[in-house]
Scaffold this active site. Structure first.
Site, PDB file in Angstrom:
ATOM      1  N   HIS A 122      13.017  25.428  56.287  1.00 47.11           N
ATOM      2  CA  HIS A 122      13.671  25.827  57.540  1.00 47.11           C
ATOM      3  C   HIS A 122      12.743  26.595  58.485  1.00 47.11           C
ATOM      4  CE1 HIS A 122      17.535  24.409  56.302  1.00 47.11           C
ATOM      5  NE2 HIS A 122      17.681  25.289  55.328  1.00 47.11           N
ATOM      6  N   HIS A 161      20.636  20.913  53.056  1.00 45.45           N
ATOM      7  CA  HIS A 161      20.483  21.346  54.439  1.00 45.45           C
ATOM      8  C   HIS A 161      19.316  20.605  55.086  1.00 45.45           C
ATOM      9  CE1 HIS A 161      22.304  24.813  52.260  1.00 45.45           C
ATOM     10  NE2 HIS A 161      23.093  24.816  53.323  1.00 45.45           N
TER      11      HIS A 161
END
Length: 306
Positions: A122, A161
């Site tokens: 991320h 994710h």
């Protein structure tokens, strides 16, 4: 050929607040899952600054170093924290990934697994987020391309994710095919199929909440055919295990066996390309499911290199 495990005890030194899902106990669960496997175990080295700077600006690295607290934990994003021992394992995650790339390209092993935390997929160019500080797999891909002179690298991400950081860092990199499967809608809100990269080299596979491993396998089958056509010389995996049905942060319905099946398909496609596999730990927040799923994943890596 063997599989090399890169890890370091500092992965247990990165503290987060009580109740935070990216907890110290994750490292213990991963290492328990790998117990007894015939792995060549090496210490993940601290990455040199030059490796981090392949993807992140020097000012960002300086900011993170300045943010390390002398005690307690410091919040640097809505859900991302630094503790006194937090930067070293993140740098060792990068160093371990780069060392793994070096080792498999040198023919020292057929595959490698980097078991470090915090995760990395991320982290954007100058933004820590989603528990992540550095874009570990993107940096490893850039080392393979720029240091080793490879022409093509594939980065495959099956964390639940979306790997927005990896996508950001490789958006303009035509030599790197990036594929991400992920639940949608879900944090961080990116990863639509329409996001295809500056050179059409990004492939996003959004999966609906409640979907199981069978749908994911079907989506990945097409993606892996595209990967084989791309003919990468190295395959790097963002191995997140939070698509598991027991994981508290998402709503996919994968089982332990689904991670084994997907890993087997990735290894078979990599073999078709004559490419080694480097896998780096990302998410997975139910400790029992994480332990079992990591073992399933690495067991297949071992089988694929026999």
């Amino acid at each position: 050929m063997s599989v090399i495990l890169y890890s370091h005890d500092s992965a247990a030194a990165h503290a987060t607040p009580a109740g935070h899902p990216e907890q110290v106990a994750r490292h213990g669960a991963v290492m328990a899952g790998l117990e007894g496997l015939a792995l060549e175990r090496r210490a993940a080295p601290v990455a040199e600054d030059a490796e981090v700077l392949r993807c992140h600006p020097a000012a960002y690295l300086q900011e993170l170093r300045a943010a390390v607290p002398s005690d307690g934990v410091r919040q640097i994003d809505a859900d991302t924290y630094l503790s006194p021992g937090g930067l070293e394992p993140a740098l060792r995650a990068v160093g371990g990934a780069c060392a793994a790339v070096d080792a498999v390209l040198a023919g020292e092993a057929g595959a490698a697994f980097v078991a470090m935390r915090p995760p990395g997929h991320h982290a954007e160019t100058a933004t820590a987020m989603g528990f992540c500080l550095f874009g570990t797999v993107a940096i490893a891909a850039k080392r393979a391309l720029d240091h080793h002179g490879l022409d093509r690298v594939a980065v495959l991400d099956f964390d639940v994710h979306h790997g927005n950081g990896t996508q950001d860092l490789l958006w303009d990199e035509g030599r790197a095919l990036f594929v991400s499967s992920h639940q949608m809608p879900l944090y961080p809100g990116t990863g639509a199929a329409s996001e295809t990269g500056a050179q059409g080299q990004v492939l996003n596979l959004p999966l609906p909440p409640g979907s199981d491993g069978a749908l994911a396998q079907a989506e990945w089958a097409g993606a892996l055919r595209r990967m084989v056509a791309f003919a990468p010389q190295l395959v790097i995996v963002s191995a997140g295990f939070d698509a598991h049905r027991d994981d508290p942060l998402a709503q996919l319905d994968w089982e332990d066996a689904d991670f084994a099946a997907l890993t087997r398909a990735i290894c078979a496609a990599a073999a078709d390309c004559g490419a080694a596999v480097v896998s780096c730990l990302e998410g997975g927040y139910d400790l029992a499911a994480l332990e079992r799923s990591v073992r399933a994943h690495v067991t297949v890596l071992l089988e694929a290199t026999e």
